[in-house]
Design a protein around this motif. Structure first.
Motif, PDB file in Angstrom:
ATOM      1  N   PRO A   1      14.830 -10.421  -2.946  1.00  0.00           N
ATOM      2  CA  PRO A   1      15.974 -10.270  -3.857  1.00  0.00           C
ATOM      3  C   PRO A   1      15.560 -10.096  -5.315  1.00  0.00           C
ATOM      4  CG  PRO A   1      16.409 -12.013  -2.271  1.00  0.00           C
ATOM      5  CD  PRO A   1      14.982 -11.605  -2.066  1.00  0.00           C
ATOM      6  N   ASP A   2      14.407 -10.653  -5.722  1.00  0.00           N
ATOM      7  CA  ASP A   2      14.024 -10.552  -7.133  1.00  0.00           C
ATOM      8  C   ASP A   2      13.713  -9.107  -7.536  1.00  0.00           C
ATOM      9  OD1 ASP A   2      11.677 -10.437  -5.653  1.00  0.00           O
ATOM     10  OD2 ASP A   2      10.488 -11.546  -7.116  1.00  0.00           O
ATOM     11  N   VAL A   3      13.376  -8.245  -6.584  1.00  0.00           N
ATOM     12  CA  VAL A   3      13.146  -6.837  -6.910  1.00  0.00           C
ATOM     13  C   VAL A   3      14.462  -6.179  -7.293  1.00  0.00           C
ATOM     14  CG1 VAL A   3      12.374  -4.608  -6.022  1.00  0.00           C
ATOM     15  CG2 VAL A   3      11.106  -6.681  -5.434  1.00  0.00           C
ATOM     16  N   ALA A   4      15.520  -6.443  -6.529  1.00  0.00           N
ATOM     17  CA  ALA A   4      16.835  -5.864  -6.840  1.00  0.00           C
ATOM     18  C   ALA A   4      17.353  -6.367  -8.186  1.00  0.00           C
ATOM     19  CB  ALA A   4      17.825  -6.203  -5.736  1.00  0.00           C
ATOM     20  N   GLU A   5      16.987  -7.591  -8.549  1.00  0.00           N
ATOM     21  CA  GLU A   5      17.455  -8.163  -9.815  1.00  0.00           C
ATOM     22  C   GLU A   5      16.789  -7.502 -11.015  1.00  0.00           C
ATOM     23  OE1 GLU A   5      16.597 -12.261  -9.240  1.00  0.00           O
ATOM     24  OE2 GLU A   5      18.104 -12.499  -7.647  1.00  0.00           O
ATOM     25  N   ASP A   6      15.599  -6.960 -10.839  1.00  0.00           N
ATOM     26  CA  ASP A   6      14.921  -6.210 -11.896  1.00  0.00           C
ATOM     27  C   ASP A   6      15.337  -4.749 -11.741  1.00  0.00           C
ATOM     28  OD1 ASP A   6      13.181  -4.789 -13.532  1.00  0.00           O
ATOM     29  OD2 ASP A   6      11.450  -6.042 -13.084  1.00  0.00           O
ATOM     30  N   VAL A   7      16.383  -4.357 -12.454  1.00  0.00           N
ATOM     31  CA  VAL A   7      17.011  -3.046 -12.249  1.00  0.00           C
ATOM     32  C   VAL A   7      16.010  -1.911 -12.436  1.00  0.00           C
ATOM     33  CG1 VAL A   7      18.803  -1.475 -13.063  1.00  0.00           C
ATOM     34  CG2 VAL A   7      19.283  -3.922 -12.887  1.00  0.00           C
ATOM     35  N   GLU A   8      15.164  -2.006 -13.461  1.00  0.00           N
ATOM     36  CA  GLU A   8      14.204  -0.933 -13.724  1.00  0.00           C
ATOM     37  C   GLU A   8      13.160  -0.838 -12.623  1.00  0.00           C
ATOM     38  OE1 GLU A   8      12.531  -1.245 -17.592  1.00  0.00           O
ATOM     39  OE2 GLU A   8      14.407  -0.828 -18.621  1.00  0.00           O
ATOM     40  N   LEU A   9      12.699  -1.983 -12.130  1.00  0.00           N
ATOM     41  CA  LEU A   9      11.717  -1.965 -11.037  1.00  0.00           C
ATOM     42  C   LEU A   9      12.349  -1.399  -9.774  1.00  0.00           C
ATOM     43  CD1 LEU A   9       8.961  -2.653  -9.834  1.00  0.00           C
ATOM     44  CD2 LEU A   9       9.790  -4.990  -9.422  1.00  0.00           C
ATOM     45  N   ALA A  10      13.560  -1.861  -9.447  1.00  0.00           N
ATOM     46  CA  ALA A  10      14.241  -1.367  -8.246  1.00  0.00           C
ATOM     47  C   ALA A  10      14.448   0.146  -8.321  1.00  0.00           C
ATOM     48  CB  ALA A  10      15.581  -2.080  -8.070  1.00  0.00           C
ATOM     49  N   ASP A  11      14.840   0.636  -9.490  1.00  0.00           N
ATOM     50  CA  ASP A  11      15.037   2.079  -9.656  1.00  0.00           C
ATOM     51  C   ASP A  11      13.728   2.833  -9.446  1.00  0.00           C
ATOM     52  OD1 ASP A  11      16.532   4.521 -10.604  1.00  0.00           O
ATOM     53  OD2 ASP A  11      15.052   4.388 -12.202  1.00  0.00           O
ATOM     54  N   SER A  12      12.632   2.265  -9.949  1.00  0.00           N
ATOM     55  CA  SER A  12      11.354   2.976  -9.893  1.00  0.00           C
ATOM     56  C   SER A  12      10.781   3.052  -8.485  1.00  0.00           C
ATOM     57  CB  SER A  12      10.340   2.313 -10.840  1.00  0.00           C
ATOM     58  OG  SER A  12       9.903   1.055 -10.351  1.00  0.00           O
ATOM     59  N   VAL A  13      11.127   2.100  -7.611  1.00  0.00           N
ATOM     60  CA  VAL A  13      10.595   2.122  -6.241  1.00  0.00           C
ATOM     61  C   VAL A  13      11.628   2.589  -5.226  1.00  0.00           C
ATOM     62  CG1 VAL A  13       8.901   0.310  -6.685  1.00  0.00           C
ATOM     63  CG2 VAL A  13      11.146  -0.324  -5.784  1.00  0.00           C
ATOM     64  N   SER A  14      12.816   2.988  -5.689  1.00  0.00           N
ATOM     65  CA  SER A  14      13.843   3.465  -4.762  1.00  0.00           C
ATOM     66  C   SER A  14      13.373   4.734  -4.071  1.00  0.00           C
ATOM     67  CB  SER A  14      15.150   3.732  -5.512  1.00  0.00           C
ATOM     68  OG  SER A  14      15.007   4.855  -6.368  1.00  0.00           O
ATOM     69  N   MET A  15      13.906   4.980  -2.883  1.00  0.00           N
ATOM     70  CA  MET A  15      13.548   6.188  -2.150  1.00  0.00           C
ATOM     71  C   MET A  15      13.864   7.431  -2.989  1.00  0.00           C
ATOM     72  SD  MET A  15      12.264   5.915   0.934  1.00  0.00           S
ATOM     73  CE  MET A  15      12.048   4.769   2.275  1.00  0.00           C
ATOM     74  N   ALA A  16      15.021   7.426  -3.648  1.00  0.00           N
ATOM     75  CA  ALA A  16      15.416   8.579  -4.446  1.00  0.00           C
ATOM     76  C   ALA A  16      14.396   8.851  -5.548  1.00  0.00           C
ATOM     77  CB  ALA A  16      16.807   8.350  -5.043  1.00  0.00           C
ATOM     78  N   MET A  17      13.970   7.800  -6.275  1.00  0.00           N
ATOM     79  CA  MET A  17      13.023   8.003  -7.365  1.00  0.00           C
ATOM     80  C   MET A  17      11.645   8.389  -6.853  1.00  0.00           C
ATOM     81  SD  MET A  17      12.245   8.269 -10.465  1.00  0.00           S
ATOM     82  CE  MET A  17      13.612   7.612 -11.420  1.00  0.00           C
ATOM     83  N   LEU A  18      11.181   7.771  -5.773  1.00  0.00           N
ATOM     84  CA  LEU A  18       9.868   8.121  -5.234  1.00  0.00           C
ATOM     85  C   LEU A  18       9.824   9.583  -4.803  1.00  0.00           C
ATOM     86  CD1 LEU A  18       8.961   4.917  -3.181  1.00  0.00           C
ATOM     87  CD2 LEU A  18       7.971   5.652  -5.356  1.00  0.00           C
ATOM     88  N   LEU A  19      10.934  10.101  -4.301  1.00  0.00           N
ATOM     89  CA  LEU A  19      10.978  11.517  -3.934  1.00  0.00           C
ATOM     90  C   LEU A  19      10.955  12.409  -5.180  1.00  0.00           C
ATOM     91  CD1 LEU A  19      13.412  11.583  -0.895  1.00  0.00           C
ATOM     92  CD2 LEU A  19      10.972  12.074  -0.899  1.00  0.00           C
ATOM     93  N   VAL A  20      11.581  11.961  -6.258  1.00  0.00           N
ATOM     94  CA  VAL A  20      11.492  12.703  -7.514  1.00  0.00           C
ATOM     95  C   VAL A  20      10.042  12.713  -7.997  1.00  0.00           C
ATOM     96  CG1 VAL A  20      12.154  12.734  -9.952  1.00  0.00           C
ATOM     97  CG2 VAL A  20      13.880  12.270  -8.216  1.00  0.00           C
ATOM     98  N   LEU A  21       9.370  11.562  -7.925  1.00  0.00           N
ATOM     99  CA  LEU A  21       7.979  11.481  -8.378  1.00  0.00           C
ATOM    100  C   LEU A  21       7.067  12.380  -7.548  1.00  0.00           C
ATOM    101  CD1 LEU A  21       7.560   7.648  -9.100  1.00  0.00           C
ATOM    102  CD2 LEU A  21       8.087   9.497 -10.698  1.00  0.00           C
ATOM    103  N   GLU A  22       7.455  12.648  -6.298  1.00  0.00           N
ATOM    104  CA  GLU A  22       6.665  13.556  -5.450  1.00  0.00           C
ATOM    105  C   GLU A  22       6.620  14.977  -6.019  1.00  0.00           C
ATOM    106  OE1 GLU A  22       4.956  13.392  -2.291  1.00  0.00           O
ATOM    107  OE2 GLU A  22       4.845  11.316  -2.958  1.00  0.00           O
ATOM    108  N   THR A  23       7.582  15.319  -6.868  1.00  0.00           N
ATOM    109  CA  THR A  23       7.626  16.671  -7.427  1.00  0.00           C
ATOM    110  C   THR A  23       6.756  16.813  -8.672  1.00  0.00           C
ATOM    111  OG1 THR A  23       9.589  16.227  -8.800  1.00  0.00           O
ATOM    112  CG2 THR A  23       9.976  16.963  -6.539  1.00  0.00           C
ATOM    113  N   LEU A  24       6.139  15.715  -9.114  1.00  0.00           N
ATOM    114  CA  LEU A  24       5.211  15.761 -10.245  1.00  0.00           C
ATOM    115  C   LEU A  24       3.790  15.999  -9.749  1.00  0.00           C
ATOM    116  CD1 LEU A  24       6.459  12.637 -12.257  1.00  0.00           C
ATOM    117  CD2 LEU A  24       6.730  15.024 -12.967  1.00  0.00           C
ATOM    118  N   GLY A  25       2.957  16.574 -10.593  1.00  0.00           N
ATOM    119  CA  GLY A  25       1.538  16.658 -10.288  1.00  0.00           C
ATOM    120  C   GLY A  25       0.909  15.284 -10.359  1.00  0.00           C
ATOM    121  N   PRO A  26      -0.280  15.088  -9.788  1.00  0.00           N
ATOM    122  CA  PRO A  26      -0.912  13.764  -9.751  1.00  0.00           C
ATOM    123  C   PRO A  26      -1.040  13.100 -11.125  1.00  0.00           C
ATOM    124  CG  PRO A  26      -2.052  15.238  -8.253  1.00  0.00           C
ATOM    125  CD  PRO A  26      -1.065  16.081  -9.014  1.00  0.00           C
ATOM    126  N   THR A  27      -1.563  13.822 -12.111  1.00  0.00           N
ATOM    127  CA  THR A  27      -1.747  13.215 -13.431  1.00  0.00           C
ATOM    128  C   THR A  27      -0.405  12.914 -14.080  1.00  0.00           C
ATOM    129  OG1 THR A  27      -3.850  14.375 -13.732  1.00  0.00           O
ATOM    130  CG2 THR A  27      -2.816  13.474 -15.701  1.00  0.00           C
TER     131      THR A  27
END
Length: 305
Positions: A107-133
């Motif tokens: 539950p503490d991950v959901a309480e940290d809104v920025e952390l939850a957003d950064s590891v969400s499936m939606a955001m991780l898929l967005v990050l997949e569209t970036l180059g490695p660096t």
């Protein structure tokens, strides 16, 4: 911290006091895992990166390290960058849509809104569209708030170059990330409505909660039956979700910081369905069926910024 962290090299289960190098590694282990996971989208690969980080950390002159956290993050980033380039080639031959490995989170991950957003499936898929660096720079700057000099050391670029990369990556992500911040209450209400609709197979209820342009991605990895292309539009997605077997059990859970459904058949995890919710409607469904990606759904994974 709540949750179960992954076994760490050098951990003796309390039988002996760890040496300073091991103690430093264990102190930052959840942070390092989170950095690697956000860069790779794979818990298994993130664990491999931590093993490589440990081997390199164990060989440094510990007394010469001024900032242990920064030094460990730098090693982890470099190892993750090398692995990310290899994974890019591997994913080109992946059968069907590739989805990140889901994590059962505390539950503490959901309480940290920025952390939850950064590891969400939606955001991780967005990050997949970036180059490695670009991905490394974005994660280290936007999620972990490292300064440009630290990031420059980690990615082997000048601070000026890192600033430019960060600017480009930020604009790229902003154009593709979820459209609005959704309140926890709105997310909960939409999730509960979706769960009721799936549990009853009620097509009309599904039509009421799904967005017109909803997208369903299913990841079977060529091992389990799954759609080989995105399923797009409410008219196509609703019938698929209404046909989940009536013998399946649906278990709500926190996955990557957001509500999700665990679908079980005969007590075993069959599918993990993560949701993206915008404006009170479900706009994205991410169904992971590849059994090789479901091992981290048995116990909570501790994430940390």
């Amino acid at each position: 911290m709540a949750g179960t962290s992954h076994p760490a090299p050098g951990d003796r289960d309390g039988e002996m006091t760890p040496d300073p190098a091991t103690e430093a590694f264990l102190t930052h282990r959840n942070l390092l895992f989170t950095v690697a996971y956000e860069m790779l989208g794979s818990a298994a690969d993130a664990e491999d990166v931590l093993q490589e980080t440990w081997l390199r950390w164990a060989g440094v002159d510990f007394d010469a390290v001024r900032d242990q956290r920064a030094y460990l993050v730098r090693i982890t980033t470099r190892q993750a960058l090398g692995r990310l380039r290899t994974l890019g080639r591997r994913r080109e031959s992946y059968v069907g849509p590739w989805l990140p490995e889901p994590l059962l989170t505390a539950p503490d991950v959901a309480e940290d809104v920025e952390l939850a957003d950064s590891v969400s499936m939606a955001m991780l898929l967005v990050l997949e569209t970036l180059g490695p660096t670009e991905r490394a720079v974005f994660v280290l700057r936007e999620v972990f708030d490292l300064d440009y000099d630290e990031i420059a050391d980690a990615v082997g670029k000048s601070p000026a170059a890192v600033r430019q990369i960060a600017h480009r990556a930020r604009a790229h992500v902003a154009a593709r990330r979820p459209r609005e911040v959704v309140s926890p209450a709105e997310t909960r209400d939409a999730f509960e409505a979706f769960q009721r609709a799936v549990a009853t197979g009620d097509l009309q209820r599904l039509l009421d909660i799904l967005a017109p342009d909803v997208v369903l991605l299913t990841d079977g990895g060529g091992i389990r039956q799954a759609a080989l292309a995105p399923v797009v539009g409410i008219g196509n997605v609703a019938p698929v979700m209404s046909r989940i077997s009536p013998t399946a059990s649906l278990e709500p859970a926190q996955v990557n910081g957001y509500p999700a459904l665990i679908v079980r058949m005969d007590g075993e995890i069959d599918t993990v369905v993560a949701l993206r919710i915008d404006g009170g409607l479900v706009t994205g469904l991410y169904a992971v069926r590849n059994p090789e990606k479901l091992s981290h759904m048995k116990q909570e994974t501790a994430l940390h910024r």
